[in-house]
Design a protein around this motif. Structure first.
Motif, PDB file in Angstrom:
ATOM      1  N   ILE A 129      31.841  72.751  67.598  1.00 20.60           N
ATOM      2  CA  ILE A 129      30.947  72.420  68.705  1.00 20.60           C
ATOM      3  C   ILE A 129      31.740  71.745  69.822  1.00 20.60           C
ATOM      4  O   ILE A 129      32.392  70.725  69.599  1.00 20.60           O
ATOM      5  N   ILE A 130      31.650  72.282  71.021  1.00 24.70           N
ATOM      6  CA  ILE A 130      32.428  71.765  72.140  1.00 24.70           C
ATOM      7  C   ILE A 130      31.822  70.490  72.722  1.00 24.70           C
ATOM      8  O   ILE A 130      32.531  69.540  73.053  1.00 24.70           O
ATOM      9  N   ASP A 131      30.501  70.466  72.855  1.00 23.66           N
ATOM     10  CA  ASP A 131      29.837  69.348  73.527  1.00 23.66           C
ATOM     11  C   ASP A 131      28.409  69.266  73.015  1.00 23.66           C
ATOM     12  O   ASP A 131      27.885  70.208  72.420  1.00 23.66           O
ATOM     13  N   TYR A 132      27.761  68.123  73.242  1.00 23.92           N
ATOM     14  CA  TYR A 132      26.377  67.942  72.795  1.00 23.92           C
ATOM     15  C   TYR A 132      25.687  66.940  73.704  1.00 23.92           C
ATOM     16  O   TYR A 132      26.332  66.173  74.421  1.00 23.92           O
ATOM     17  N   GLU A 133      24.353  66.953  73.647  1.00 21.43           N
ATOM     18  CA  GLU A 133      23.599  65.984  74.446  1.00 21.43           C
ATOM     19  C   GLU A 133      22.244  65.724  73.837  1.00 21.43           C
ATOM     20  O   GLU A 133      21.728  66.528  73.070  1.00 21.43           O
ATOM     21  N   ASN A 134      21.673  64.561  74.190  1.00 20.84           N
ATOM     22  CA  ASN A 134      20.358  64.160  73.692  1.00 20.84           C
ATOM     23  C   ASN A 134      19.754  63.121  74.619  1.00 20.84           C
ATOM     24  O   ASN A 134      20.472  62.467  75.388  1.00 20.84           O
ATOM     25  N   PRO A 135      18.427  62.945  74.561  1.00 26.33           N
ATOM     26  CA  PRO A 135      17.767  61.983  75.453  1.00 26.33           C
ATOM     27  C   PRO A 135      18.113  60.537  75.133  1.00 26.33           C
ATOM     28  O   PRO A 135      17.944  59.664  75.991  1.00 26.33           O
ATOM     29  N   GLY A 136      18.599  60.272  73.901  1.00 22.44           N
ATOM     30  CA  GLY A 136      19.007  58.921  73.575  1.00 22.44           C
ATOM     31  C   GLY A 136      20.161  58.442  74.430  1.00 22.44           C
ATOM     32  O   GLY A 136      20.316  57.247  74.673  1.00 22.44           O
ATOM     33  N   ARG A 137      20.967  59.383  74.912  1.00 22.41           N
ATOM     34  CA  ARG A 137      22.099  59.031  75.783  1.00 22.41           C
ATOM     35  C   ARG A 137      21.741  59.160  77.256  1.00 22.41           C
ATOM     36  O   ARG A 137      22.208  58.373  78.076  1.00 22.41           O
ATOM     37  N   THR A 138      20.909  60.154  77.585  1.00 25.99           N
ATOM     38  CA  THR A 138      20.692  60.452  79.005  1.00 25.99           C
ATOM     39  C   THR A 138      19.329  60.035  79.537  1.00 25.99           C
ATOM     40  O   THR A 138      19.166  59.862  80.740  1.00 25.99           O
ATOM     41  N   GLY A 139      18.327  59.936  78.640  1.00 22.17           N
ATOM     42  CA  GLY A 139      16.962  59.677  79.088  1.00 22.17           C
ATOM     43  C   GLY A 139      16.296  60.894  79.699  1.00 22.17           C
ATOM     44  O   GLY A 139      15.200  60.796  80.253  1.00 22.17           O
ATOM     45  N   LEU A 140      16.920  62.049  79.566  1.00 22.33           N
ATOM     46  CA  LEU A 140      16.410  63.278  80.168  1.00 22.33           C
ATOM     47  C   LEU A 140      15.619  64.104  79.158  1.00 22.33           C
ATOM     48  O   LEU A 140      15.725  63.908  77.951  1.00 22.33           O
ATOM     49  N   SER A 141      14.843  65.051  79.665  1.00 26.50           N
ATOM     50  CA  SER A 141      14.133  65.989  78.800  1.00 26.50           C
ATOM     51  C   SER A 141      15.120  66.977  78.206  1.00 26.50           C
ATOM     52  O   SER A 141      16.280  67.084  78.632  1.00 26.50           O
ATOM     53  N   LYS A 142      14.659  67.739  77.214  1.00 21.51           N
ATOM     54  CA  LYS A 142      15.541  68.728  76.582  1.00 21.51           C
ATOM     55  C   LYS A 142      15.994  69.779  77.588  1.00 21.51           C
ATOM     56  O   LYS A 142      17.173  70.159  77.610  1.00 21.51           O
ATOM     57  N   GLY A 143      15.080  70.243  78.419  1.00 25.01           N
ATOM     58  CA  GLY A 143      15.451  71.223  79.439  1.00 25.01           C
ATOM     59  C   GLY A 143      16.497  70.688  80.397  1.00 25.01           C
ATOM     60  O   GLY A 143      17.445  71.389  80.766  1.00 25.01           O
ATOM     61  N   GLU A 144      16.348  69.438  80.796  1.00 22.71           N
ATOM     62  CA  GLU A 144      17.329  68.820  81.685  1.00 22.71           C
ATOM     63  C   GLU A 144      18.672  68.623  80.993  1.00 22.71           C
ATOM     64  O   GLU A 144      19.727  68.781  81.616  1.00 22.71           O
ATOM     65  N   ASN A 145      18.633  68.299  79.707  1.00 23.39           N
ATOM     66  CA  ASN A 145      19.887  68.146  78.966  1.00 23.39           C
ATOM     67  C   ASN A 145      20.600  69.481  78.772  1.00 23.39           C
ATOM     68  O   ASN A 145      21.836  69.541  78.766  1.00 23.39           O
ATOM     69  N   ILE A 146      19.832  70.550  78.603  1.00 19.91           N
ATOM     70  CA  ILE A 146      20.444  71.882  78.558  1.00 19.91           C
ATOM     71  C   ILE A 146      21.146  72.173  79.880  1.00 19.91           C
ATOM     72  O   ILE A 146      22.294  72.637  79.904  1.00 19.91           O
ATOM     73  N   GLN A 147      20.469  71.873  80.970  1.00 26.23           N
ATOM     74  CA  GLN A 147      21.082  72.076  82.283  1.00 26.23           C
ATOM     75  C   GLN A 147      22.337  71.229  82.450  1.00 26.23           C
ATOM     76  O   GLN A 147      23.341  71.687  83.014  1.00 26.23           O
ATOM     77  N   LEU A 148      22.293  70.005  81.945  1.00 29.07           N
ATOM     78  CA  LEU A 148      23.445  69.114  82.035  1.00 29.07           C
ATOM     79  C   LEU A 148      24.641  69.694  81.283  1.00 29.07           C
ATOM     80  O   LEU A 148      25.773  69.676  81.783  1.00 29.07           O
ATOM     81  N   ILE A 149      24.388  70.211  80.075  1.00 28.99           N
ATOM     82  CA  ILE A 149      25.454  70.853  79.297  1.00 28.99           C
ATOM     83  C   ILE A 149      26.013  72.065  80.042  1.00 28.99           C
ATOM     84  O   ILE A 149      27.238  72.289  80.082  1.00 28.99           O
ATOM     85  N   MET A 150      25.133  72.840  80.644  1.00 30.83           N
ATOM     86  CA  MET A 150      25.564  74.015  81.401  1.00 30.83           C
ATOM     87  C   MET A 150      26.452  73.625  82.575  1.00 30.83           C
ATOM     88  O   MET A 150      27.512  74.232  82.796  1.00 30.83           O
ATOM     89  N   GLU A 151      26.047  72.596  83.304  1.00 31.05           N
ATOM     90  CA  GLU A 151      26.806  72.161  84.474  1.00 31.05           C
ATOM     91  C   GLU A 151      28.137  71.527  84.059  1.00 31.05           C
ATOM     92  O   GLU A 151      29.179  71.797  84.665  1.00 31.05           O
ATOM     93  N   ARG A 152      28.088  70.698  83.023  1.00 29.93           N
ATOM     94  CA  ARG A 152      29.276  69.962  82.597  1.00 29.93           C
ATOM     95  C   ARG A 152      30.361  70.884  82.049  1.00 29.93           C
ATOM     96  O   ARG A 152      31.552  70.583  82.134  1.00 29.93           O
ATOM     97  N   ASN A 153      29.938  72.014  81.487  1.00 30.04           N
ATOM     98  CA  ASN A 153      30.889  72.926  80.848  1.00 30.04           C
ATOM     99  C   ASN A 153      31.038  74.258  81.586  1.00 30.04           C
ATOM    100  O   ASN A 153      31.643  75.193  81.045  1.00 30.04           O
ATOM    101  N   ASP A 154      30.491  74.329  82.793  1.00 26.92           N
ATOM    102  CA  ASP A 154      30.619  75.522  83.635  1.00 26.92           C
ATOM    103  C   ASP A 154      30.170  76.790  82.918  1.00 26.92           C
ATOM    104  O   ASP A 154      30.865  77.818  82.930  1.00 26.92           O
ATOM    105  N   LEU A 155      28.991  76.702  82.285  1.00 22.46           N
ATOM    106  CA  LEU A 155      28.471  77.857  81.561  1.00 22.46           C
ATOM    107  C   LEU A 155      27.747  78.794  82.522  1.00 22.46           C
ATOM    108  O   LEU A 155      26.976  78.347  83.365  1.00 22.46           O
TER     109      LEU A 155
END
Length: 205
Positions: A129-155
């Motif tokens: 697994i390259i990267d991961y995210e959750n609301p416990g770290r970001t306070g964001l919704s799951k959809g927003e965390n998916i977007q964050l992973i996409m942006e952070r890793n240039d998907l």
């Protein structure tokens, strides 16, 4: 398609027995709750954020009492999961290894901080697994965390694999296809693809 983003509970593993043990240990120290949780209680909360879980399981508690209880439960839960793990679904490591040779793999889960790390600690699947995210770290919704992973890793063209309608909604929010894991805890109103066991991903992709 360049990547796969996974939900965790109901998609990669079933942690309920370990989580129950931790939470019920804490509840015994809080007589104000006066209940013991069963696996059915947690099955209906899978995919929800911790605040939603607290309101569903402990609706009679005041906000401050509920917040403190959840904090204690989550801390012990992370410890128990790190030491005892959960029930991995069949062929998880074999499939993750094979997929990681073709795609970038990620996890986005509606869990507290430290939960995914506990999953890694016991089961040792983090090399895939390259990267991961959750609301416990970001306070964001799951959809927003998916977007964050996409942006952070240039998907450019990921898919999301999950087992609940909330996962479908999160994938839709992020604008990516949804693969429904029918063997998990929930249902989905619609999906782009369906798997009935984790290894079906090898045929799908």
């Amino acid at each position: 398609m360049d990547s796969i983003i996974f939900d965790l509970d109901g998609t990669l593993w079933n942690p309920i027995d370990t989580v129950l043990s931790a939470w019920n240990s804490i509840l015994k120290e809080h007589p104000i709750v006066q209940r013991e949780l069963a696996s059915e209680d947690f099955s209906q909360t899978m995919g929800l954020q911790i605040q939603e879980i607290g309101r569903l399981l402990f609706p009679s508690l005041a906000d401050e009492e509920r917040e403190q209880l959840l904090k204690e439960c989550c801390a012990l839960e992370n410890e128990h999961l790190g030491n005892n793990g959960g029930e991995l679904y069949d062929d998880i490591e074999i499939v993750l290894k094979a997929l990681s040779e073709k795609y970038k793999l990620f996890i986005v889960s509606n869990c507290q901080d430290g939960y995914i790390e506990a999953f890694y600690k016991y089961h040792g699947l983090d090399p895939y697994i390259i990267d991961y995210e959750n609301p416990g770290r970001t306070g964001l919704s799951k959809g927003e965390n998916i977007q964050l992973i996409m942006e952070r890793n240039d998907l450019c063209s990921p898919v999301y694999v999950g087992d609940t309608d909330g996962d479908r909604e999160a994938a839709k929010f992020a604008g990516i296809p949804f693969v429904f894991a029918r063997y998990g805890f929930g249902n989905a109103a619609a999906y782009d693809h369906e798997i009935r066991k984790f290894s079906d991903l090898l045929e799908l992709f």
